[in-house]
Design an enzyme around this catalytic site. Structure first.
Site, PDB file in Angstrom:
ATOM      1  N   VAL A 466       0.835  -1.205   0.000  1.00 51.46           N
ATOM      2  CA  VAL A 466       0.000   0.000   0.000  1.00 51.46           C
ATOM      3  C   VAL A 466       0.872   1.258   0.000  1.00 51.46           C
ATOM      4  O   VAL A 466       0.707   2.144  -0.841  1.00 51.46           O
ATOM      5  CB  VAL A 466      -0.956   0.009   1.207  1.00 51.46           C
ATOM      6  CG1 VAL A 466      -1.715   1.336   1.280  1.00 51.46           C
ATOM      7  CG2 VAL A 466      -1.936  -1.149   1.110  1.00 51.46           C
ATOM      8  N   THR A 546       0.907   1.158   7.817  1.00 47.99           N
ATOM      9  CA  THR A 546       1.334  -0.035   8.538  1.00 47.99           C
ATOM     10  C   THR A 546       0.111  -0.655   9.224  1.00 47.99           C
ATOM     11  O   THR A 546      -1.000  -0.154   9.112  1.00 47.99           O
ATOM     12  CB  THR A 546       2.383   0.296   9.616  1.00 47.99           C
ATOM     13  OG1 THR A 546       1.727   0.955  10.725  1.00 47.99           O
ATOM     14  CG2 THR A 546       3.472   1.202   9.074  1.00 47.99           C
ATOM     15  N   LYS A 570      -6.045   0.337  10.780  1.00 52.32           N
ATOM     16  CA  LYS A 570      -7.368   0.337  11.416  1.00 52.32           C
ATOM     17  C   LYS A 570      -7.310   0.378  12.945  1.00 52.32           C
ATOM     18  O   LYS A 570      -8.339   0.516  13.608  1.00 52.32           O
ATOM     19  CB  LYS A 570      -8.150  -0.916  11.014  1.00 52.32           C
ATOM     20  CG  LYS A 570      -8.347  -1.126   9.545  1.00 52.32           C
ATOM     21  CD  LYS A 570      -9.128  -2.413   9.294  1.00 52.32           C
ATOM     22  CE  LYS A 570      -9.175  -2.765   7.828  1.00 52.32           C
ATOM     23  NZ  LYS A 570      -7.875  -3.217   7.309  1.00 52.32           N
ATOM     24  N   VAL A 600     -12.129   1.076   5.741  1.00 52.31           N
ATOM     25  CA  VAL A 600     -13.292   0.293   5.312  1.00 52.31           C
ATOM     26  C   VAL A 600     -13.468   0.468   3.812  1.00 52.31           C
ATOM     27  O   VAL A 600     -13.574   1.592   3.322  1.00 52.31           O
ATOM     28  CB  VAL A 600     -14.581   0.753   6.020  1.00 52.31           C
ATOM     29  CG1 VAL A 600     -15.757  -0.113   5.600  1.00 52.31           C
ATOM     30  CG2 VAL A 600     -14.408   0.727   7.529  1.00 52.31           C
ATOM     31  N   GLU A 658      -4.562 -11.400   4.784  1.00 57.07           N
ATOM     32  CA  GLU A 658      -3.425 -11.048   5.624  1.00 57.07           C
ATOM     33  C   GLU A 658      -2.394 -12.176   5.560  1.00 57.07           C
ATOM     34  O   GLU A 658      -2.719 -13.310   5.193  1.00 57.07           O
ATOM     35  CB  GLU A 658      -3.894 -10.855   7.076  1.00 57.07           C
ATOM     36  CG  GLU A 658      -4.904  -9.752   7.279  1.00 57.07           C
ATOM     37  CD  GLU A 658      -4.293  -8.370   7.183  1.00 57.07           C
ATOM     38  OE1 GLU A 658      -3.056  -8.257   7.262  1.00 57.07           O
ATOM     39  OE2 GLU A 658      -5.061  -7.402   7.007  1.00 57.07           O
ATOM     40  N   LYS A 673     -13.960  -3.124  11.022  1.00 61.41           N
ATOM     41  CA  LYS A 673     -14.573  -2.227  10.046  1.00 61.41           C
ATOM     42  C   LYS A 673     -15.986  -1.822  10.464  1.00 61.41           C
ATOM     43  O   LYS A 673     -16.381  -0.662  10.328  1.00 61.41           O
ATOM     44  CB  LYS A 673     -14.601  -2.897   8.677  1.00 61.41           C
ATOM     45  CG  LYS A 673     -13.215  -3.091   8.062  1.00 61.41           C
ATOM     46  CD  LYS A 673     -13.276  -3.879   6.757  1.00 61.41           C
ATOM     47  CE  LYS A 673     -11.888  -4.046   6.153  1.00 61.41           C
ATOM     48  NZ  LYS A 673     -11.913  -4.849   4.909  1.00 61.41           N
ATOM     49  N   GLY A 787      -7.113  -4.762  -2.216  1.00 64.77           N
ATOM     50  CA  GLY A 787      -6.053  -4.598  -3.208  1.00 64.77           C
ATOM     51  C   GLY A 787      -5.217  -3.377  -2.902  1.00 64.77           C
ATOM     52  O   GLY A 787      -5.720  -2.327  -2.487  1.00 64.77           O
TER      53      GLY A 787
END
Length: 806
Positions: A466, A546, A570, A600, A658, A673, A787
């Site tokens: 990411v 992270t 999150k 989310v 994950e 979420k 993704g």
């Protein structure tokens, strides 16, 4: 035409001056400074001589430097003659130094004599370099008086002598700047450091010159100090008042007293660059600026102390200010900043740090009686401050300038200690902590559109799929954003799990991994936090890509220091409710942002849409969503050929899952979420409040990851049986998160062909939002929910939303 020390500091620059002057067709007076650095060196040699140290080696170097210049700018036949003249002058100076060594002390008169030699020698050289030039010794007509141990110009005597010295229009004449003589005693004095500019202005005013040109080593007045603000640019036109205000508050382009004589006689001043003579420079005159730009420039004084006298006994008492400033004047202390409360119970003055203690004592002594009886509470000095002046004639009668200025500073966490503004509205001055000076200057320069680009400074932690994807996207979009949006996104810090790299000028994104590996320092959350706070950079955004608890723990301190936070992580938004609420509250009060849209739905605009609904007065009643792209991928992939265990491996290989897929299978990610969405909908909820209907038995979540991979195939047969039944009934499994009036549930649901979730493909996410407005027909948001590229794009969108609010 006045040429400064850098303009006459080398063979090349002197020859450039020669070319510039000889092009002039009109009568010209040329005023020159000492060679660059010479005055400072003469002062240093003076101190060495008084201390009895060996100064002769360095003295000989000064003499040699001048001889080398003479050889480089004149033919040998002429150079020998001029060297003889210069040698006699330096012999005189050497005898002064020798007397200083013997006596161990020097009078002010002798010190003034010593520093005069720089201009005396340089003017002799220049008069013999410029073709057809005559020489005039300026102390013959520049006269001073003494007051408070300082030399002040005797304007009447000086003007009369200048007119007598130049009865007609002068031929091309060269004279030394800076130096003068006392009107009564005739001893050598001077006009103060920077006084060569003043010499030129005095001559221009007395002789009613067509213009005054100050030739220096910059292209003109800049919108701000270019050493602090790389985007500063040359100001084309200034009024006399604007130029004076900028000079008084630290702009070192010209010596401040220079402006008044030119202003008084309405003589335009042109600032030019000896090393770039084709540049137009800055034109200073009485002409009104027709542009709509309210702020012309920003200047600053880093060396500031604020001395404040406070007490209710001052209120309504006549003569307090007179006594205060009279006492300071008697001791030769000059205040460059004055601020007084309208209630009259405080007066603050700005002085240099070196004069702060003296000013405090002088004021305390003057008001000793009032202090003793309590009418005045205290006289205190606060040091290590900076003064900033925002200058522009067009600020006058323009509403909102102060609000815009101080609002921008507040959002950037810059505390203003004191404020001063005259009724002319040309200058808004204020005092801040010196540590915040760089940030404040950048903020002001940008907010008043003095910068070509708005700048957003990014600190990014996490360079995985990411974070790395985000940096690639920023690099690709940077040129377009500069052109279309006037926005420069600059990555000033990058950190991975091992190293961190800070660069105020921006990290090159084309090879950041190599630079990080080679030049980065050992990384830790503490190092990252301290590095960001020490940079104290304006318009800054911390981006967390992270899944680290330790990195998330930095958010509060960053927000408290006015650094916006964008989190793909999150942990904080779904963690303890009190922490979540506190961070949101800090961001709101500070006028900055704490954004986590990608927590989310990856890049889907779910949270932003919900915020818009709530902020516009709607109430969210129910949420139904498929929020795990991983689980949706698994349930869409299971077939007669692909059992559950293989589908889980495929999700991991496709990087939907994950590294430990049990996090997805346990519903933990979906619970996080759902908690975030429920909170954003306006309900208070913790993860422990969410009811769970899981499909993988608890035993598979115990033991090691290898244990899981070795045993999960045991579930294949059961899920194949379920798949066949659902297939026959034309139903599908979906792992659904539901919130209704604050009650939360996650678990498997069977959905038929009529349900909006039935056709959800691949790793897509979907959410139905039922509100008071969207009651019968809930709002649906659907699309890629997992993704790296879409998540990175979602983070980028959050960053852009911060850029757009500034």
């Amino acid at each position: 035409m006045k040429f400064g020390g850098t303009s006459v500091g080398s063979v090349e620059s002197i020859l450039s001056v020669k070319r510039i002057v000889e092009k002039e067709k009109d009568p010209v007076i040329v005023v020159v400074s000492a060679l660059v650095g010479v005055t400072d060196k003469l002062i240093a040699l003076t101190d060495m001589a008084v201390r009895g140290e060996n100064y002769e080696t360095e003295f000989d170097a000064v003499v040699k430097r001048h001889f080398d210049v003479i050889k480089g700018v004149m033919p040998a036949s002429k150079a020998d003659t001029i060297q003889d003249k210069v040698r006699l002058m330096f012999d005189e100076l050497l005898s002064v130094y020798r007397k200083a060594t013997e006596s161990k002390q020097l009078s002010q008169e002798t010190k003034d004599l010593i520093v005069s030699f720089g201009e005396r020698v340089s003017s002799i050289i220049m008069a013999n370099v410029i073709e057809g030039a005559a020489y005039a010794y300026s102390p013959d007509f520049i006269k001073t008086n003494s007051a408070f141990g300082k030399h002040t110009l005797d304007i009447e005597t000086t003007n009369a002598l200048i007119l007598n010295f130049f009865p007609d229009k002068p031929v091309l004449t060269v004279c030394p700047g800076f130096i003068a003589t006392d009107k009564d005693s005739g001893v050598i004095t001077n006009l103060g450091r920077g006084g060569s500019d003043y010499t030129a202005a005095i001559l221009a005013a007395a002789l009613h010159a067509e213009k005054l040109e100050i030739w220096t080593d910059v292209d003109g007045f800049m919108t701000a100090d270019p050493r602090v603000i790389s985007k500063a640019y040359v100001i084309d036109n200034l009024s006399y008042i604007e130029a004076m205000e900028l000079c008084n508050y630290g702009a070192k382009v010209i010596y401040p007293p220079t402006i008044f004589p030119a202003y008084h006689e309405n003589i335009p001043i042109l600032i030019k660059n000896t090393f770039n003579p084709e540049a137009p420079g800055t034109y200073i005159s009485c002409e009104k600026d027709m542009s709509n730009q309210p702020v012309k420039g920003i200047s600053s004084i880093n060396d500031t102390a604020l001395v404040t006298m406070q007490g209710l006994g001052m209120v309504g008492v006549i003569g307090v200010s007179k006594r205060l400033f009279g006492a300071l004047a008697n001791m030769g202390v000059s205040a460059f900043f004055i601020s007084q409360a309208s209630s009259e119970n405080t007066i603050s003055i700005g002085v240099t740090n070196a004069e702060a203690d003296l000013a405090t004592k002088v004021i305390a002594d003057e008001f000793a009686h009032e202090l003793a009886i309590g009418e005045i509470n205290s006289v205190q000095a606060e040091k290590d401050l900076a003064t900033i002046a925002v200058v522009g004639d067009n600020m006058k009668r323009t509403p909102g300038i102060s609000g815009k200025l101080f609002g921008a500073l507040g959002r950037s966490g810059v505390n203003v200690v004191a404020i001063a503004q005259g009724a002319s509205e040309t200058n808004i001055s204020f005092v801040i902590d010196s540590k915040s000076l760089r940030k404040a200057l950048n903020v002001i320069h940008e907010v008043f559109f003095l910068s070509e680009y708005q700048e957003l400074n990014i600190f990014l932690v996490g360079t995985g799929t990411v974070g790395g994807g985000l940096l690639d996207q920023i690099m690709l979009q940077q040129p377009k954003l500069r052109i279309q949006n006037n926005l420069n996104i600059k990555v000033v810090g990058v950190a991975d799990e091992n190293k961190v790299l800070f660069n105020r000028d921006g990290v090159a994104l084309s090879n950041y991994r190599e630079v990080l590996a080679a030049d980065g320092i050992s990384s830790s959350p503490e190092v990252i936090l301290n590095g960001i706070l020490e940079m104290n950079i304006f318009n800054s955004v911390f981006v967390d890509c992270t899944a680290s608890y330790h990195v998330a723990a930095l958010y509060k301190e960053l927000l408290l220091h006015n650094v916006s936070v964008v989190a793909a992580n999150k942990i904080t938004a779904s963690g303890d409710y009190a922490t979540y609420a506190e961070l949101k509250d800090i961001a709101r009060k500070k006028g900055i942002k704490f954004l986590f849209e990608t927590n989310v739905g990856a890049g889907l605009p779910i949270i932003n849409t919900m915020n818009n609904l709530v902020n516009s007065g709607d109430k969210i009643l129910k949420l139904e969503a498929v929020l795990s792209g991983t689980l949706n991928f698994i349930f869409n992939t299971i077939s007669a050929e692909i059992p559950l265990s293989k589908a889980i491996k495929m999700a991991k290989e496709a990087r939907y899952a994950e590294p430990d897929p049990r996090i997805d299978l346990s519903g933990t990610d979906v619970i996080r979420k759902l908690v975030i969405l429920t909170r954003e909908a306006g309900y208070k909820v913790e993860q422990s409040d969410v009811k769970k209907n899981l499909f993988i038995p608890q035993r598979y979540f115990e033991g090691t990851l290898d244990d899981f991979w070795n045993t999960i195939h045991e579930m294949d047969a059961e899920f194949e049986s379920i798949r066949q039944r659902l297939d026959a009934e034309r139903k599908r499994y979906r792992f659904v998160a539901t919130m209704e009036n604050g009650d939360c549930l996650v678990g498997l649901q069977e959905v038929d062909m009529r349900h909006p979730f039935y056709e959800l493909e691949g790793s897509n996410n979907i959410i139905m939002i039922k509100t008071e407005r969207y009651y019968d027909y809930p709002m649906i948001i659907k699309g890629y929910g997992a993704g790296a590229s879409v998540t990175a794009a979602g983070v980028f969108a959050d960053i852009m939303s911060i850029a757009n609010i500034r």
